[in-house]
Design a protein around this motif. Sequence first.
Motif, PDB file in Angstrom:
ATOM      1  N   ARG A  54       0.847  -1.193   0.000  1.00 35.26           N
ATOM      2  CA  ARG A  54       0.000   0.000   0.000  1.00 35.26           C
ATOM      3  C   ARG A  54       0.884   1.246   0.000  1.00 35.26           C
ATOM      4  N   PHE A  55       0.472   2.281  -0.709  1.00 33.20           N
ATOM      5  CA  PHE A  55       1.228   3.535  -0.841  1.00 33.20           C
ATOM      6  C   PHE A  55       2.593   3.311  -1.498  1.00 33.20           C
ATOM      7  N   LYS A  56       2.625   2.371  -2.442  1.00 36.87           N
ATOM      8  CA  LYS A  56       3.838   2.145  -3.228  1.00 36.87           C
ATOM      9  C   LYS A  56       3.471   1.964  -4.693  1.00 36.87           C
ATOM     10  N   SER A  80      -0.230  11.539  -0.421  1.00 30.41           N
ATOM     11  CA  SER A  80       1.180  11.901  -0.550  1.00 30.41           C
ATOM     12  C   SER A  80       1.655  12.652   0.686  1.00 30.41           C
ATOM     13  N   THR A  81       2.847  12.291   1.161  1.00 32.77           N
ATOM     14  CA  THR A  81       3.491  13.028   2.248  1.00 32.77           C
ATOM     15  C   THR A  81       4.475  14.051   1.698  1.00 32.77           C
ATOM     16  N   SER A  89       6.016   8.613   0.940  1.00 36.35           N
ATOM     17  CA  SER A  89       4.831   8.316   0.125  1.00 36.35           C
ATOM     18  C   SER A  89       4.676   9.444  -0.885  1.00 36.35           C
ATOM     19  N   TYR A 140       0.097   7.055  -7.164  1.00 37.97           N
ATOM     20  CA  TYR A 140       0.114   5.606  -7.407  1.00 37.97           C
ATOM     21  C   TYR A 140      -0.920   5.207  -8.455  1.00 37.97           C
ATOM     22  N   SER A 148       6.808  11.410   8.726  1.00 33.74           N
ATOM     23  CA  SER A 148       6.094  10.785   7.608  1.00 33.74           C
ATOM     24  C   SER A 148       6.132   9.267   7.674  1.00 33.74           C
ATOM     25  N   ILE A 160       2.818   6.907   7.853  1.00 32.50           N
ATOM     26  CA  ILE A 160       2.471   5.961   6.790  1.00 32.50           C
ATOM     27  C   ILE A 160       2.433   4.535   7.327  1.00 32.50           C
ATOM     28  N   ARG A 183      -0.886   2.126   7.168  1.00 34.48           N
ATOM     29  CA  ARG A 183      -0.907   0.796   6.540  1.00 34.48           C
ATOM     30  C   ARG A 183      -1.612  -0.231   7.424  1.00 34.48           C
ATOM     31  N   ASP A 187       5.277  15.360  -7.916  1.00 32.30           N
ATOM     32  CA  ASP A 187       6.225  14.490  -7.213  1.00 32.30           C
ATOM     33  C   ASP A 187       7.641  14.607  -7.762  1.00 32.30           C
TER      34      ASP A 187
END
Length: 586
Positions: free
Chosen positions: A59-61, A163-164, A169, A173, A263, A267, A271, A303
């Motif tokens: 997740r978050f990748k 997004s952080t 993150s 995505y 961060s 995150i 998760r 980003d």
Amino acid sequence: MVLIGVFSLLFALQHINALPVIDAPWGVVEGITNVTEDWTPYHAFLGIPFAVPPTGSRRFKQPQPHPGFDHTFKAYKYGPACLQALNLIGRSSVTGSEDCLTLNVFTPATITDTSNIPVIVWIHGGGFIIGDSFTYNPSSIVANGQVIVVTIQYRLGPLGFLSTKDHVSAGNYGLWDQHLALQWVKKNIASFGGNINSITLMGESAGSASVAFQALYSGSKGLFQRTIMQSGSASSSWAYTRNPLIYARQLAHKVNCSSQSDSASMIACLRTVSAKKLTAASWPMGNEPVTALAEFYFVPTIDGVFVKDDPLKLVNSQTYLKQVGLQNLDCMVSVVSNEGGLLKSLAKAADNLFHSSLSSSVQNNRFYRNTFIPKILQLYFGASSSDMSQAVGKVYDPSQSHTVNLQAVMNNLGDAGMVAPATLFARAHAKLSSSLKTGKKTYMYVFDHIPSFVIGHGKGMDHGEDLMYTFGLSKAYLDAMAKASPNTITDPDQSEKKLAHTLMGLLTDFSRHGDPNNAVQYGLQQSWPQFSEPGEHYLLLNTTMSVGSKPYKDRVTLWTQTLPRLLQAAQNQHHTTKNPHPNIVG
């Protein structure tokens, strides 16, 4: 006629009996054969996973490619939608699954792996927070246009775009999901009979903005040759956020992860939260109804990799556009005549959420000028000033009466969200391909038509209504609309069906040749010129059809010339004054 119908039915039944099997580099895929509403057979390969499930530690990748299977994959049914909170449209429920990265391939029943026919990859819309691939049945396009259509899914809302604003993150995505799906198509579609050198990327609304983001990413070179953008671009006011960390922290607070100061800890905590709980908490953020009206929070962000810079800067930079190879694509953009018609449903949903009266407030002159306009300017340019607000008011509400015309407010929202960004993208593409003499073409059309089968329909075509025609006025799609809004839909007449046929024809002709003229030559009775300076010609698409010049000229000039000039002047004054400029908000 009866015999022809019988033979068509027998032909269709003969095809249905045999299940299509494709041996692709990804693996062996067995699909189904179905028929269109006029009994034309087509093949469908549904729910093919193109990525490893983005769950748990993934997740978050960025997504990882699915390795395929060592057995035949039974592609008989759609995969689940990606998780989404439906309270945007007035229903407070969460649907879908975190394991949702699948795609669907639709082919004519007559083709083989050596057919080499054009491919259209469809990206659905929904503000990057709702939507799915299975709402759209492209069988009419596939059967009539003799093209392959691939529909894809991508992560939405916080799971796709939280997004952080750092490496922990980075966000985007959902865009990486789309990119991976495009790579899958490039590697595998030849096995389905597709031409890997004739791939068109197409989308509507957030799907259209996604097409622009993919075209503006240097890693996309060679993955597609043409783009079709319906009602949206990367620089649309709602299509990206400058404040992702603020919303990430607000979401973390909602789900009890805000005690984590850095961060990485935040995150890690997020998760551990269920995907459904995260999605449910993601809408709305804050308590301002006007924000819910104009901003979707978890959307693409800058980003530095996929989205290099402010999309408005990227589209205006011929150097950057040349670097990413935009000049090597054919491009078609479109808008509908009442893009801002979306305001009515968004305002109603916001009123339900906040127990507010936004639906009527937007017509109050003071609210419109002091709250609504600055918010739209802030979203579009990242800043606003009193001079900019006055310029907007002068174009949309010159009378300055106590009540602002609702159509004026809708035009304001639609121009910042769709019309100006689409025109800007078409203008940038045309200028680049012309200066480099690549021979790539730019076309634009404005769909200005009142659907006669929608009871009580107002002026023009609202945002998203062109989808009915894009997919051939299919009974299933219209039935779904009628179910959502009872007593609003009747049966389309022949003129409506002809218009849908024309639209599908120009889309498939463009995907095949980079030129849509063949589909409109009889109804238009002249050529459809390319969109280029100084004329900036476009097709006015309706039951009569004509060619126009410079769509919504004064309104587009406001957003593409007047307001940027006023912003620059305000910023210059801000930088040359000891005290901060009192009228500019950055």
